[in-house]
Design a protein around this motif. Structure first.
Motif, PDB file in Angstrom:
ATOM      1  N   ALA A  75     -14.634 -61.343   8.051  1.00  8.30           N
ATOM      2  CA  ALA A  75     -14.894 -60.231   7.140  1.00  8.30           C
ATOM      3  C   ALA A  75     -14.133 -58.979   7.563  1.00  8.30           C
ATOM      4  CB  ALA A  75     -16.396 -59.947   7.082  1.00  8.30           C
ATOM      5  N   PHE A  76     -14.166 -58.673   8.846  1.00  7.96           N
ATOM      6  CA  PHE A  76     -13.478 -57.480   9.334  1.00  7.96           C
ATOM      7  C   PHE A  76     -11.963 -57.604   9.151  1.00  7.96           C
ATOM      8  CE2 PHE A  76     -17.524 -57.013  11.539  1.00  7.96           C
ATOM      9  CZ  PHE A  76     -17.765 -55.659  11.370  1.00  7.96           C
ATOM     10  N   GLN A  77     -11.439 -58.803   9.315  1.00  9.17           N
ATOM     11  CA  GLN A  77     -10.003 -59.013   9.161  1.00  9.17           C
ATOM     12  C   GLN A  77      -9.568 -58.756   7.721  1.00  9.17           C
ATOM     13  OE1 GLN A  77      -8.829 -62.782  10.738  1.00  9.17           O
ATOM     14  NE2 GLN A  77      -6.653 -62.359  10.653  1.00  9.17           N
ATOM     15  N   LEU A  78     -10.324 -59.310   6.761  1.00  8.94           N
ATOM     16  CA  LEU A  78      -9.982 -59.087   5.357  1.00  8.94           C
ATOM     17  C   LEU A  78     -10.138 -57.616   4.984  1.00  8.94           C
ATOM     18  CD1 LEU A  78      -9.216 -60.204   2.573  1.00  8.94           C
ATOM     19  CD2 LEU A  78     -11.660 -60.651   2.179  1.00  8.94           C
ATOM     20  N   TYR A  79     -11.222 -57.012   5.434  1.00  5.86           N
ATOM     21  CA  TYR A  79     -11.471 -55.603   5.116  1.00  5.86           C
ATOM     22  C   TYR A  79     -10.363 -54.703   5.651  1.00  5.86           C
ATOM     23  CZ  TYR A  79     -13.770 -51.021   5.141  1.00  5.86           C
ATOM     24  OH  TYR A  79     -14.080 -49.688   4.961  1.00  5.86           O
ATOM     25  N   ARG A  80      -9.951 -54.910   6.907  1.00  9.09           N
ATOM     26  CA  ARG A  80      -8.902 -54.072   7.480  1.00  9.09           C
ATOM     27  C   ARG A  80      -7.595 -54.261   6.730  1.00  9.09           C
ATOM     28  NH1 ARG A  80      -8.475 -49.815   8.117  1.00  9.09           N
ATOM     29  NH2 ARG A  80     -10.541 -49.953   9.096  1.00  9.09           N
ATOM     30  N   VAL A  96      -3.593 -51.796   2.952  1.00 11.20           N
ATOM     31  CA  VAL A  96      -2.665 -51.837   1.807  1.00 11.20           C
ATOM     32  C   VAL A  96      -3.186 -51.023   0.631  1.00 11.20           C
ATOM     33  CG1 VAL A  96      -1.698 -54.052   2.501  1.00 11.20           C
ATOM     34  CG2 VAL A  96      -3.611 -54.008   0.882  1.00 11.20           C
ATOM     35  N   GLY A  97      -4.291 -50.285   0.824  1.00 18.86           N
ATOM     36  CA  GLY A  97      -4.767 -49.349  -0.185  1.00 18.86           C
ATOM     37  C   GLY A  97      -5.581 -49.943  -1.305  1.00 18.86           C
ATOM     38  N   VAL A  98      -6.206 -51.079  -1.080  1.00 22.33           N
ATOM     39  CA  VAL A  98      -7.037 -51.705  -2.114  1.00 22.33           C
ATOM     40  C   VAL A  98      -8.466 -51.179  -2.015  1.00 22.33           C
ATOM     41  CG1 VAL A  98      -8.038 -53.886  -2.919  1.00 22.33           C
ATOM     42  CG2 VAL A  98      -5.649 -53.799  -2.202  1.00 22.33           C
ATOM     43  N   PRO A  99      -9.058 -50.718  -3.113  1.00 21.19           N
ATOM     44  CA  PRO A  99     -10.466 -50.301  -3.068  1.00 21.19           C
ATOM     45  C   PRO A  99     -11.331 -51.442  -2.543  1.00 21.19           C
ATOM     46  CG  PRO A  99      -9.479 -49.672  -5.158  1.00 21.19           C
ATOM     47  CD  PRO A  99      -8.487 -50.568  -4.471  1.00 21.19           C
ATOM     48  N   SER A 100     -12.041 -51.209  -1.474  1.00 20.63           N
ATOM     49  CA  SER A 100     -12.803 -52.291  -0.849  1.00 20.63           C
ATOM     50  C   SER A 100     -13.991 -51.721  -0.101  1.00 20.63           C
ATOM     51  CB  SER A 100     -11.914 -53.098   0.101  1.00 20.63           C
ATOM     52  OG  SER A 100     -11.199 -52.257   0.979  1.00 20.63           O
ATOM     53  N   LYS A 101     -15.008 -52.551   0.045  1.00 16.16           N
ATOM     54  CA  LYS A 101     -16.217 -52.158   0.758  1.00 16.16           C
ATOM     55  C   LYS A 101     -16.702 -53.362   1.551  1.00 16.16           C
ATOM     56  CE  LYS A 101     -19.374 -49.538  -1.141  1.00 16.16           C
ATOM     57  NZ  LYS A 101     -20.508 -49.015  -1.955  1.00 16.16           N
ATOM     58  N   LEU A 102     -17.042 -53.129   2.825  1.00 16.34           N
ATOM     59  CA  LEU A 102     -17.582 -54.169   3.695  1.00 16.34           C
ATOM     60  C   LEU A 102     -19.030 -53.842   4.013  1.00 16.34           C
ATOM     61  CD1 LEU A 102     -17.450 -56.594   5.641  1.00 16.34           C
ATOM     62  CD2 LEU A 102     -16.467 -55.053   7.362  1.00 16.34           C
ATOM     63  N   ILE A 103     -19.924 -54.792   3.716  1.00 11.62           N
ATOM     64  CA  ILE A 103     -21.341 -54.626   4.025  1.00 11.62           C
ATOM     65  C   ILE A 103     -21.757 -55.757   4.964  1.00 11.62           C
ATOM     66  CG2 ILE A 103     -23.685 -54.440   3.117  1.00 11.62           C
ATOM     67  CD1 ILE A 103     -22.507 -53.535   0.458  1.00 11.62           C
TER      68      ILE A 103
END
Length: 689
Positions: A620-625, A630-637
């Motif tokens: 999860a952390f790898q995808l989120y980082r 690359v500037g994609v709106p994203s949120k990790l919970i």
């Protein structure tokens, strides 16, 4: 999850900020729209157990205890003739599960953790208080009555030794990976003497087991240790109840497990990988003489994954999927002829429990408009004057809970994938569906990959609020992509060394099919999934992101090498990619979502358990980082409190959080509606980007 976000989330719950549709909001079709809490709170039946004479059916009912943040299960009893129901067990906070009839049908054993550890209790079904049988330090695993009803065999994990306790006292707790396993072994509890006696010991761990019809022996499967990676080492042995002498029976390569005795005690059937190292494809029903000898694969011609239910004079009964449906079957060990038992060819049955003579069966059945219900029926093959359909008696009425709710029309649809493979899926139509109108499309991808989506009502009630979305006017597609159960071994194998790639073909072609049919709006498409479904969603968000307005990745794999070195099932990767990362780094890169992160565009929600052992959080952390960079709106919970291996929500409030966060995400990016968030904003492009 950072402490500030946890605090904000708890505060939001306390202040009632979990914004949901009103409890009795009316859909366009006039029915009530359920809330997230109502979906989670649905009572569900399970574990039907028919008495030996077919007169009674014990079963469980799971309820939701919000105050304790727990699912609570009790045992109920149904009279198969009159239909009368009554609750058999009752405890304020602890559950009772696994009902099991004594051979004479006068007592019912069950498991409960009301004394902290899981123990076996027994109760007279005619009335009275339950009586505790076992008092095992580490609790009881599986258990089974002896044929004479005088004893109960059970498995239990070895207690910590004094040396273990001394080590922890001196050094604290730590694990040496691959060492120091505590094994599970067989015990026999004498009911009259109220005393347990250990049967097995040694450097192996016991799994499933079964008494011989004469009660003198127990067949059991065992592995070299309890780690998930040791599954292929499963063999079968027989232990003498009198003196604990163990005799190996099945020692071939590959997993062999779940022994079941023939009625005369001369043979044993079991589930077998038939010497294959990995068993993610179809297993077989194999038979061997109880005295030892040649192993016969009697189900080789049955192209699915059979699960043995019981061996009766009428044959070996087993359950298996058939595309989106599921049935009870029998196989004749001598002729290998297979029969299907069902009211129709489009039917979903599970939890089968047979009387010893094989003449009566209790089971759970569900369809597109009802919840799972407990039934009892004579055993009759499909087409035998439809006897099972006419004589089946519905014992429960769980569907009364949803009688006033708006129900989506469910259909099984099919399409051709990019390589010509036929793919099926379950399509939920929006409430008040109108032909010729285009609707937003949500794709919900199941886990596995050997899972399967079925056309059953209100089945998604822990992660994705499907029934809220259909009430709001969305199509929902659940694709049974390549690798799904129910479609034969060749179909299960289509994503071997093609994970993500072929799976994406199946999802994208399904979307194209619905667009071509004039059902889906191509400008309002979202995708989501958990576990393998989360991996496929991660692959789509990085590889073909322009197709989607929003994506949700639940417990998904982002990098197969990261997964390989962290997961508790490394053999999964070895099976599907046919190599280690060191042997073939190219296939690991080709099938990893993170490889394509620079092409990602769709806003992506990432949900993951803090203690997930199956798909550990580094994914999860790898995808989120990567998405943030690359500037994609994203949120990790990151969710805390998932039980077991931590791979998914296990408590009502964690399901509420996961579902609510998905509702908020797709409300924002598909519907354009801003709801009060249950976590701090934190989403979007990083500062400076």
């Amino acid at each position: 999850m950072p402490r500030a976000r946890v605090t904000a989330f708890i505060t939001a719950i306390a202040l009632g900020l979990l914004i949901q549709p009103a409890p009795h909001a009316q859909s366009a079709a006039g029915g009530e729209t359920p809330t997230i809490d109502q979906l989670i709170s649905l009572k569900r039946v399970g574990s039907p157990a028919i008495s030996p004479n077919g007169q009674w059916v014990a079963y469980t009912v799971r309820d939701t205890n919000w105050d304790e943040n727990a699912y609570h299960t009790e045992i109920w009893l149904a009279d198969a003739k009159s239909g009368e129901l009554r609750q058999l067990t009752s405890h304020a906070k602890k559950s009772s599960t696994s009902p099991s009839w004594s051979p004479d049908g006068t007592r019912l054993a069950f498991a409960t953790d009301r004394d902290d550890k899981r123990q076996v209790y027994v109760i007279d079904p005619r009335g009275g208080e339950a009586r505790k049988l076992t008092a095992v330090e580490e609790g009881v695993g599986g258990f089974a009555w002896s044929p004479d009803g005088k004893s109960i065999a059970y498995t239990s994990t070895e207690a910590k030794t004094e040396a273990d306790k001394d080590r922890e006292k001196k050094f604290g707790e730590f694990d040496v990976i691959g060492e120091g396993y505590r094994m599970s072994h067989l015990w026999v509890f004498d009911i009259a003497a109220q005393k347990g006696r250990r049967l097995t010991s040694g450097a192996f761990t016991v799994g499933q087991f079964a008494w011989s019809p004469d009660g003198t022996r127990i067949a059991f499967d065992h592995r070299v240790n309890p780690a998930n990676t040791s599954g292929a080492t499963a063999d079968i042995s027989i232990v003498s109840v009198a003196d604990g002498t163990v005799r190996p029976l099945v020692t071939q390569a590959g997993a062999d497990s779940g022994p079941v005795w023939s009625p005369d005690g001369s043979k044993i059937a079991f589930a077998s990988a038939m010497t294959r190292e990995f068993s993610f494809l179809n297993t077989s029903i194999a038979v061997i003489p109880a005295s030892g000898g040649r192993i016969e694969n009697i189900s080789a011609a049955f192209d699915e994954d059979p699960s043995i239910v019981r061996w009766t004079p009428a044959g070996i009964f087993f359950a298996a999927s058939d595309r989106t449906w599921s049935f009870l079957y029998s196989i004749d060990p001598a002729t290998r002829a297979v029969k299907k038992y069902s009211p129709s060819d489009r039917w979903i049955g599970s939890g089968f429990s047979l009387t010893p003579d094989g003449q009566t069966v209790a089971y759970i059945a569900a369809d597109a408009s009802t919840l799972g219900e407990v039934y009892v029926s004579p055993v009759a093959p499909l087409g035998a004057e439809a006897r099972s359909a006419k004589a089946a008696r519905k014992l429960t009425d769980m569907s009364a809970q949803v009688a006033r709710w708006a129900k989506s029309a469910l259909e099984v649809v099919s399409w051709k994938s990019q390589d010509g493979a036929t793919i099926e899926g379950v399509l939920h139509k929006p409430i008040g569906f109108q032909a010729g109108k285009k609707y937003p499309l949500f794709v919900v991808i199941h886990g596995g990959p050997t899972g399967v989506s079925r056309p059953t009502a209100f089945s998604s009630a822990s992660i994705y609020p499907i029934d809220i979305w259909t009430a709001k006017g969305a199509l929902v597609l659940e694709p049974n992509y390549r690798g799904s159960a129910g479609y034969g071994e060749a179909f299960r194998s289509l994503n071997v060394r093609n994970l993500g790639v072929g799976d994406a073909w199946d999802v994208l072609s399904g979307i194209d099919h619905l667009i071509k049919e004039g059902l889906a709006d191509p400008n309002q498409v979202g995708t989501m999934g958990w576990s393998q479904g989360g991996y496929i969603s991660a692959f789509l968000t990085t590889h073909d992101s322009a197709r989607f307005k929003a994506v949700s990745v639940g417990a998904g794999i982002s990098d197969w090498m990261t997964y390989y070195v962290n997961t508790d099932i490394t053999q999964f990767t070895r099976h599907y990619l046919k190599a280690t990362p060191w042997d073939d780094p190219e296939i690991y890169a080709k099938t990893s979502p993170i490889t394509y992160v620079k092409t990602a565009k769709a806003p992506t929600l990432i949900q993951h358990g803090a203690t997930d052992q199956r798909v550990p959080p580094p994914n999860a952390f790898q995808l989120y980082r990567g998405l943030q960079d690359v500037g994609v709106p994203s949120k990790l919970i990151i969710y805390k409190g998932f039980e077991g291996v931590g791979h998914g929500p296990s408590k009502p409030k964690s399901s509420r959080a996961v579902m609510q966060h998905n509702l908020e995400w797709f409300d924002k990016y598909i519907w354009g509606v801003s709801t009060a968030p249950t976590s701090q904003d934190g989403a979007g492009v990083p500062k400076g980007k």
